[in-house]
Scaffold this motif. Structure first.
Motif, PDB file in Angstrom:
ATOM      1  N   GLN A   1       2.293   2.332  -3.271  1.00 48.10           N
ATOM      2  CA  GLN A   1       1.372   2.517  -4.312  1.00 48.10           C
ATOM      3  C   GLN A   1       1.088   3.966  -3.808  1.00 48.10           C
ATOM      4  O   GLN A   1       1.116   4.578  -4.791  1.00 48.10           O
ATOM      5  N   GLY A   2       1.407   4.118  -2.688  1.00 47.08           N
ATOM      6  CA  GLY A   2       1.024   6.114  -2.772  1.00 47.08           C
ATOM      7  C   GLY A   2       1.767   6.528  -2.692  1.00 47.08           C
ATOM      8  O   GLY A   2       1.913   7.183  -2.982  1.00 47.08           O
TER       9      GLY A   2
ATOM     10  N   THR B   1      -1.678   2.726   1.351  1.00 49.27           N
ATOM     11  CA  THR B   1      -1.461   4.082   0.622  1.00 49.27           C
ATOM     12  C   THR B   1      -2.388   5.037   0.724  1.00 49.27           C
ATOM     13  O   THR B   1      -1.864   6.129   0.154  1.00 49.27           O
TER      14      THR B   1
ATOM     15  N   GLY C   1       1.441  -1.515   0.153  1.00 45.56           N
ATOM     16  CA  GLY C   1      -0.198   0.386  -0.307  1.00 45.56           C
ATOM     17  C   GLY C   1       0.859   1.979  -0.091  1.00 45.56           C
ATOM     18  O   GLY C   1       0.645   2.171  -0.102  1.00 45.56           O
TER      19      GLY C   1
END
Lengths: 285, 786, 161
Positions: free
Chosen positions: B681-682, B742, B678
């Motif tokens: 992706q962030g 994320t 996560g």
């Protein structure tokens, strides 16, 4: 995703390859590692009717010590460029730049000849070859031909190789004692260079005696930053002096504005990175 | 009631995963691996125009091409294809246009399907596509939301470019802003993203005498089955949907797609099995996109930084059509802009706008990353305005540990949390004070590389969702989850779950839970999922819901099994059920523990049924369907240090610390993995990714060469840690973790970049914060002097 | 065109179209579906296999170019037992959905061939051609480093045995 149909031949001699390409004209394309060509075919951006696979041409492999130069076969892979002891000793810039191309799997297949014949100014090796004043040796229906980088790279994805001509080897002058640096500025490891700077410099008495700079992605062909080279020659081997010399690095360039960057930013990068590359090549820590 | 009086044995263990055996050896069953006798291959022709009338589709040349079985245009499906569903019409007066799976007379985004070819192999299908001749009468593209809302804008749909306006207010906003010592107003841009799961989508449909089996790379086999029935009219009981191994979703496979509907219709028309497999460049235009908002944020605060009020006005890009939950995604964020902070008034207003672009829909976090980004960004701006440390400003505003449960201004009741503990741990791991000292020292020099520190304190609402809340928000379905336990004759266990994992490790984590609840070895449990014929009931996997909702259903089902077993055991032991106590998989006589039966022995006794009490069924099997009362609220503190080269704009993340509180942890390795993935992706949204369109409305970033998903070389090592504040809302005490990383990370990174550059006069850098944008922000702030 | 390819120790003789991609040949004709396809521009690396001992992206090789070659896919890696990389990926939770995993493991195999004692940075650089959307790479890097140690230890044990 899936290429259009094509015929395929795998000649076992350079002459056979030349004939197969010449007879195919514009509809025939050479393929070596295929790392530039296959993505184009898969996206159906290109529709050659015949592929001539150069992979079986042993003549085009190998790195030979030719006295004051190295003769590098066009089928030498990028991986081999990074590992070959002769290249590392006499022409380290080429090894350093090749190590930054794409990723290991691509480097196992992609070739020097293929990268140069593809003629992408955003590729790393055209600028390197240009900085090194290498000679490109082509073989075609009318025999062998030696071409300078300036005469070889004509336009975006366009070289002066005539129908039927293949790149056979690249002759790179030995630059023993010269420092070098390839500065590749990209956002992610796999991304092409927004701007790249290939610099070699010969140092004498705390000054740069001679410098050559080739620029990646500052025009439709690789460009020599001649104004910066002239300014660097004789300059003190210091970060400040070389940064000042590099202020002219974008002279004579026509950088594109595209998804990755606008032209003015590319000009700025070319100046900053040329200064850094020259400093590194001049051994300034 | 939890299972054992003794400590849990499996829950909390870092069990390696059962899923891995097939995944690390290539014995996978991706949808594209499926072959069937007589399988045919479908390829879809997609519009190169963003907005056009279709004036003609000629498939005649394609029909006669080698290997081609059929070729279709929209006219062939117009009568039967219906409209792709939107299950979340957020207002009564929402504009929800028809969405034909195959365009018939108008295309509204580049990539919309206009024709199809069916061939004996995929190569022939690809060739035949090029023989289809489509003529278009171009219309003006609509690419800018603000322009789209002007009266003179070209219309994406007859009813106009505004889909809806939705508002939430609480408290007296006007009073709060009146005479507020501090008022900050900002506009932020959430760029459009392409979810880019590594597995491209694929569908296989096999028709057998009016029964249809659909394999799809989907996150939602149950929902898909219902929707396919509703859209096509094929009776629900005649449709079986199977999600085989699915290679990642992140919300992108939470969808009812044109390709799935058309594969079904084509299979029905031809009476042959069909397969469609997406290419990446196809998927980039055809899979729904994420985010894409213009956010106008205002805060009113006291002079010490305590918030009085928050005012949020959003423009949310729907794209060309409303897909499954498109209009609802920004609304999930509506409850999260106020985040972990207390305040007296709040207003959220969102306008959904149509553009001639790929439709948007859920992507990891779905509305909450957008909200967290905005509030965490403006909180940093507030700190800068006050000259106060950003963590200090947050602490002045956040809900204190002893104040839980706490009902926020947005109307949610957070059950538990401990922002103090997470923050203290994060600061320590990050060496926060030292880094701030280093930053002040370096600020005195004019060195081109600057250090920035970014803060992100977040909570999120997940465990989607209480069905009555969904109903009140006009979502068409519920938010429950289901589990069935089958106690096999040999004492082994099958757990049938309604969740549909695509990388989250449910087969392992559910085995751990069931092992504790039933006292059965972890290895003796098999978890079944993803096939509507095997798992008849479920609401599938998204929204960080499966552990909270599905895990609770599992606990409840196991509880029913134990109670049935108690009755049978009492009979076997000739005591009364009240005389028995449960421990470690056994019912035994209180005070005489040698007198007992294991659950396996009881299961066999039920199976043999020789001596069951009157009225007792010969089965311990039980199921439970659980509807949560509330969302769940994991939280955390993320800290990011960046080095920004002001000469080139290049950013290097020097360190990243994440302290997350997800309540009780079932499998720490799985939780950590979700946090890692996560966060990356962030980070990628902050630095690398953007779905870019040209002025004609063509997506420019159609490949992974242009849309920059990072590799291992592009992201830093992460330091992760946890605090544990159990949820009070479910028996496991869990809160969910799938999207938290994320949600937290994007503002942590952007805040760090801005923090590095504030001394140069930079107050914001639009995402993705590419080197060029950073460089330009510096130039603009200094009037181009550098 | 007639080709002979050795895939995971088995010889295949086939007649293929020149444009057939090696990855399609492996999946559809040799039945080696363990190697997936993730993109069309050779960026994702999910299709990575070993060709004559070095890593290649099988989506960017024509099957006819593999004539006479030896291909090893994820399904041929273990030879009955799990390769140290497979074990390490499992122990370190270096996979979630598993789609990138075959290519990631094959790329890591090549990385360790080329550099048996990589640093963390070298592992990250060496895997720059393989994209993962699930794991954030943290555990993948740990797994490769762990496998490197194990391979080294196993070789040392062989030497002293």
């Amino acid at each position: 995703m899936i290429p259009a149909k094509f015929d395929y031949v795998r000649p076992s001699s350079v002459d056979e390859a030349v004939r197969a390409l010449a007879s195919g004209g514009d509809d025939a394309k050479a393929i070596a590692g295929g790392q530039s060509l296959l993505p184009l075919l898969r996206l159906r951006l290109s529709y050659p009717e015949r592929l001539v696979d150069l992979g079986g041409l042993a003549d085009l492999r190998g790195v030979r010590d030719a006295g004051d130069a190295l003769e590098i076969g066009a089928l030498t892979t990028h991986y081999e460029l990074t590992r070959d002891p002769l290249i590392r000793r006499h022409c380290g810039l080429l090894a350093e730049a090749a190590a930054m191309i794409a990723d290991p799997a691509v480097r196992h297949r992609g070739t020097l000849g293929g990268a140069l014949a593809h003629g992408d100014p955003a590729g790393d090796l055209p600028a390197v070859i240009t900085a090194l004043d290498a000679t490109l040796v082509a073989r075609g229906p009318s025999g062998s031909r030696a071409i300078t980088p300036a005469d070889f790279f004509a336009d975006y994805l366009t070289t002066t190789l005539a129908p039927g001509e293949i790149l056979a080897s690249v002759r790179v002058p030995k630059l023993d004692g010269w420092g070098y640096r390839y500065e590749k500025f990209h956002v992610t490891a796999q991304a092409w260079a927004i701007v790249g700077v290939a610099a070699v410099a010969r140092r004498a008495n705390g000054h740069v005696a001679e410098a050559r700079v080739g620029l990646t992605n500052m025009g439709s062909v690789p460009v020599r930053a001649r104004a910066a080279e002239a300014a660097a020659s004789g300059a003190e081997a210091s970060a400040a002096a070389l940064a000042a010399a590099a202020a002219q690095a974008d002279e004579g360039t026509s950088p594109p504005s595209d998804l990755r960057a606008a032209a003015d930013y590319r000009r700025h990068l070319a100046r900053v990175l040329t200064g850094r590359a020259l400093a590194a090549a001049a051994g300034v820590s | 009631m939890t299972a054992t009086e003794t400590a849990a044995r499996e829950v909390g263990k870092a069990r390696t995963r059962k899923e891995d055996a097939r995944l690390i050896t290539g014995q996978t069953n991706w949808t594209d691996n499926i072959t069937l006798p007589g399988l045919t291959y479908v390829a879809f022709l997609r519009s190169p125009q963003a907005h056009a009338r279709i004036t003609g589709v000629d498939v005649s040349a394609a029909k006669t091409a080698p290997g081609v079985i059929a070729a279709f245009s929209g006219a062939d499906f117009a009568a039967e294809q219906g409209s792709l569903p939107c299950a979340w019409p957020v207002t009564e007066d929402i504009v929800m246009p028809e969405h034909p799976p195959m365009a018939v007379d108008t295309v509204r985004y580049a990539g919309e399907i206009v024709a199809a070819v069916v061939a004996r192999d995929r190569y022939a299908a690809a060739d035949a596509l090029e023989l289809i001749d489509v003529s278009y009468e171009p219309l003006d593209p609509v690419l800018d939301m603000e322009a789209a809302l002007r009266p003179d804008s070209p219309k994406v749909h007859e009813a106009g470019n505004k889909s809806y306006t939705w508002t939430l207010t609480n408290g007296d906003l006007e009073a709060a802003f009146r005479d507020a010592p501090i008022v900050l107003e900002r506009t932020y841009r959430q760029q459009r993203l392409i979810p880019s799961a590594m597995e491209p989508r694929a569908v296989v449909c096999a028709p057998v005498a009016g029964e249809y089996t659909v394999w799809s790379a989907t996150q939602i086999p149950h929902i898909l089955r219902v929707m396919l029935a509703l859209v096509t009219g094929i009776p629900e009981q005649q449709i079986r949907v199977i999600a085989p191994d699915v290679g990642g979703g992140f919300g992108s496979k939470l969808q009812v797609t044109a390709e799935e509907v058309l594969a079904l219709l084509i299979a029905r028309k031809l009476g042959r099995p069909v397969k469609w497999t997406e290419s990446r460049s196809e998927g980039n235009v055809a899979v729904h996109h994420g985010r894409d908002q213009i956010q106008r944020i205002r805060i009113a605060a006291e002079s010490d930084g305590r918030l009085r009020a928050l005012d949020v006005d959003l423009l949310a890009d729907m794209g060309a059509y409303l897909m499954l939950v498109t209009p609802g995604v920004p609304l999930l964020g509506a409850f999260m802009y106020n985040a972990i902070y207390k305040m007296d008034a709040y207003r959220f207003n969102c306008t959904g706008v149509f553009t001639t672009k790929t439709p948007t829909d859920a992507y990891r976090g779905a509305g909450r990353p957008e909200a967290t980004y905005a509030i965490e960004h403006i909180m940093d701006d507030l700190a800068a305005e006050l000259g106060v440390d950003p963590l200090e400003v947050r602490e002045r505003n956040w809900i204190k540990h002893e104040e839980f449960p706490y009902t926020t201004i947005a109307g949610l009741t957070y059950d538990s949390g401990n922002y103090e503990a997470a923050t203290a741990t994060a600061k320590e791991l990050f060496h926060y004070e030292e880094l701030r000292n280093e930053q002040s020292e370096r600020a005195r020099s004019s060195a081109p590389v600057r250090l920035g520190i970014g803060v992100s304190t977040f909570t999120e609402m997940c465990g989607l969702a209480p069905s009555r809340v969904l109903g009140s928000l006009l979502y068409a379905a519920g938010g429950w989850e289901s589990a069935s336990i089958r106690m096999l004759a040999t004492g082994k266990v099958e757990v049938v779950t309604g969740s549909s994992a695509h990388g989250q490790g449910h087969e392992t984590a559910w085995s751990q839970i069931a092992a504790d609840e039933l006292g059965v070895p972890f290895e003796d449990i098999r978890v079944l999922h993803g096939d509507t014929q095997v798992s008849p009931r479920g609401m599938d996997t998204y929204g960080s819901r499966s552990l909270v909702v599905g895990g609770t259903a599992l606990v409840q089902a196991c509880g029913k099994v134990r109670e049935k077993a108690r009755i049978v055991a009492a009979s076997m032991l000739e005591v009364s059920p009240e005389d028995l106590e449960w421990a470690d998989g056994r019912w035994s006589v209180r005070g005489d523990p040698d007198q007992g039966k294991t659950i396996g022995e009881i299961a066999f006794a039920a199976f043999a049924a020789h001596d069951l009490p009157e009225g007792v069924e010969p089965s311990l099997d039980s199921d439970a369907t659980y509807d949560p009362d509330n969302f769940s609220f994991p939280h955390g503190t993320h800290l990011c240090a960046v080095e920004v080269d002001t000469e080139t704009g290049a950013v290097r993340i020097r360190s990243y610390v994440a302290v997350d509180d997800v309540g009780v942890v079932v499998n720490p390795q799985i939780v950590e993995g979700q946090v890692h993935g996560g966060i990356v992706q962030g980070i990628a949204q902050a630095l690398y990714e953007e779905a870019a369109y040209d002025s004609s409305g063509n997506l420019v970033t159609t490949t992974l060469a242009d849309y920059l998903v990072p590799s291992a070389a592009d992201v830093p090592p992460l330091v992760t840690a946890r605090t544990t504040t159990p949820s009070t809302l479910n028996p496991l005490g869990v809160k969910g973790v799938g999207e938290a990383g994320t949600i937290a990370s994007t503002p942590a990174v952007v805040n760090a970049i801005v923090d590095a550059l504030r001394p140069l006069g930079v107050t914001d850098v639009p995402m993705p914060c590419t080197p060029e944008r950073i460089w330009r922000a510096i130039q603009e702030a200094s009037g181009g002097a550098r | 065109m007639k080709i002979t390819v050795n895939v995971d120790g088995v010889r295949y003789d086939d007649d293929v179209e020149p444009r057939l991609l090696l990855v399609h040949y492996l999946r559809d004709q040799a039945g080696r579906t363990g190697t997936p396809i993730g993109c069309d521009t050779s960026n994702c690396g999910a299709c990575t296999v070993l060709m004559n001992g070095v890593s290649v992206k099988s989506c960017s090789v024509l099957a006819v170019q593999a004539d006479g070659a030896e291909i090893t896919t994820i399904q041929g890696l273990g030879n009955g037992a799990l390769h140290p990389l497979q074990e390490a990926f499992h122990e370190e939770h270096a996979l979630q959905c598993g789609y990138c995993t075959p290519g990631m493991i094959m790329a890591a195999t090549d990385l360790l061939r080329d550099n048996p004692h990589p640093t963390e940075e070298q592992v990250r650089d060496g895997l720059e051609g393989n994209l993962c959307r699930c794991t954030g790479y943290q555990n993948i890097v740990r797994a490769v480093l762990k496998a490197a140690d194990r391979v080294e230890a196993a070789e040392a044990a062989e030497v002293t045995a």
